[in-house]
Design an enzyme around this catalytic site. Structure first.
Site, short mmCIF file in Angstrom:
data_model
loop_
_atom_site.label_atom_id
_atom_site.label_comp_id
_atom_site.label_asym_id
_atom_site.label_seq_id
_atom_site.Cartn_x
_atom_site.Cartn_y
_atom_site.Cartn_z
N ARG A 1 0.34 9.05 -5.22
CA ARG A 1 0.70 8.50 -3.91
C ARG A 1 1.31 7.11 -4.04
O ARG A 1 2.18 6.73 -3.25
CB ARG A 1 -0.52 8.48 -2.98
CG ARG A 1 -1.74 7.71 -3.48
CD ARG A 1 -2.94 8.05 -2.60
NE ARG A 1 -4.15 7.31 -2.89
CZ ARG A 1 -5.06 7.65 -3.79
NH1 ARG A 1 -4.86 8.75 -4.53
NH2 ARG A 1 -6.15 6.94 -3.96
N ARG B 1 0.85 -1.19 0.00
CA ARG B 1 0.00 0.00 0.00
C ARG B 1 0.89 1.24 0.00
O ARG B 1 1.97 1.25 0.60
CB ARG B 1 -0.90 0.02 1.23
CG ARG B 1 -1.93 1.15 1.15
CD ARG B 1 -2.79 1.22 2.38
NE ARG B 1 -3.63 2.42 2.30
CZ ARG B 1 -4.01 3.13 3.34
NH1 ARG B 1 -3.62 2.81 4.55
NH2 ARG B 1 -4.77 4.20 3.18
N HIS B 2 0.46 2.28 -0.67
CA HIS B 2 1.23 3.53 -0.76
C HIS B 2 1.46 4.14 0.62
O HIS B 2 0.78 3.82 1.60
CB HIS B 2 0.49 4.54 -1.64
CG HIS B 2 -0.88 4.87 -1.11
ND1 HIS B 2 -1.08 5.77 -0.08
CD2 HIS B 2 -2.11 4.43 -1.47
CE1 HIS B 2 -2.37 5.87 0.17
NE2 HIS B 2 -3.02 5.06 -0.66
N GLU C 1 -7.07 2.84 -7.51
CA GLU C 1 -8.09 2.64 -6.50
C GLU C 1 -9.49 2.66 -7.13
O GLU C 1 -9.69 3.11 -8.26
CB GLU C 1 -7.96 3.74 -5.44
CG GLU C 1 -8.92 3.66 -4.26
CD GLU C 1 -8.79 2.35 -3.48
OE1 GLU C 1 -9.31 1.33 -3.98
OE2 GLU C 1 -8.21 2.37 -2.38
#
Length: 215
Positions: A58, A7-8, A82
């Site tokens: 991001r 995950r970023h 996303e």
């Protein structure tokens, strides 16, 4: 064949409490620190062979930090973006509650019916694009890092659960906690099925930097 889903790092949207979706917010200073920490963890764990990222800032900034540490190029794949919340993107949870009373962004069942909001992607289409991207990546040899978003990793975890029939998961969407720059590792078992080797591994992050935010 191993797939490392990262995950970023913390984004400006996380700090602002926004539903980001495909809203393109960059990393904060803390997010860059988290990105460097996960990059060092991946390097010390033996490195990887390929880095693929969502093109949203991001995620891409996180991937670039990993690429710099491992001396690898970063490629992007739009399918790793996303979930698109449409007109909810950029709103806070309080604003959503005020404008759309009773609306839930994550229904309990993947096949549940509710009204779609303008611009919203829809869960069936989202799940399909994630499954397609992950299947292609799993077919490649070596260790692959995929830098993406909470919703994408959640979709991957739910796909594995449905495959194994765990927790009566068929047709059900289960929520999972995900820290910024946490690692989820997928592989295949002897029968070729996807399995989860670890989830939300953030032990490489100092305790005061492992923030949690939306998407």
């Amino acid at each position: 064949m191993t797939l490392l889903l990262v995950r970023h790092g913390e984004s400006e949207g996380n700090v602002e409490g926004l539903i980001q979706g495909q809203l393109d917010k960059p990393l904060t200073d803390l997010g860059h620190t988290q990105a460097r920490a996960v990059a060092e963890r991946l390097r010390s764990d033996g490195g990887v062979d390929r880095i693929v990222s969502s093109p949203l800032a991001r995620a891409l900034q996180t991937a670039e930090a990993i690429g710099a540490a491992l001396d690898l190029p970063v490629t992007t794949d739009d399918r790793l973006m996303e979930y698109d919340f449409g007109e909810l993107s950029g709103l806070t949870a309080r604003e959503v509650a005020e404008r759309y009373p009773g609306w839930s962004w994550l229904v309990d069942r993947a096949d549940a019916q509710r009204d779609m909001l303008p611009g919203e992607e829809g869960w069936p289409g989202f799940d399909a694009r994630i499954a397609e991207a992950l299947a292609e990546l799993m077919a490649l040899d070596g260790r692959k890092v995929v830098v993406t978003h909470g919703g994408v990793i959640m979709a991957a975890m739910n796909a594995v659960m449905r495959m194994h029939g765990a927790a009566k998961a068929e047709g059900r969407r289960v929520r999972f906690p995900m820290k910024n720059c946490g690692i989820t590792e997928l592989a295949r078992d002897a029968e070729g099925r996807l399995i989860v080797l670890r989830h939300n591994d953030a032990c490489h992050l100092p305790a005061d930097t492992a923030s949690v935010g939306s998407s």
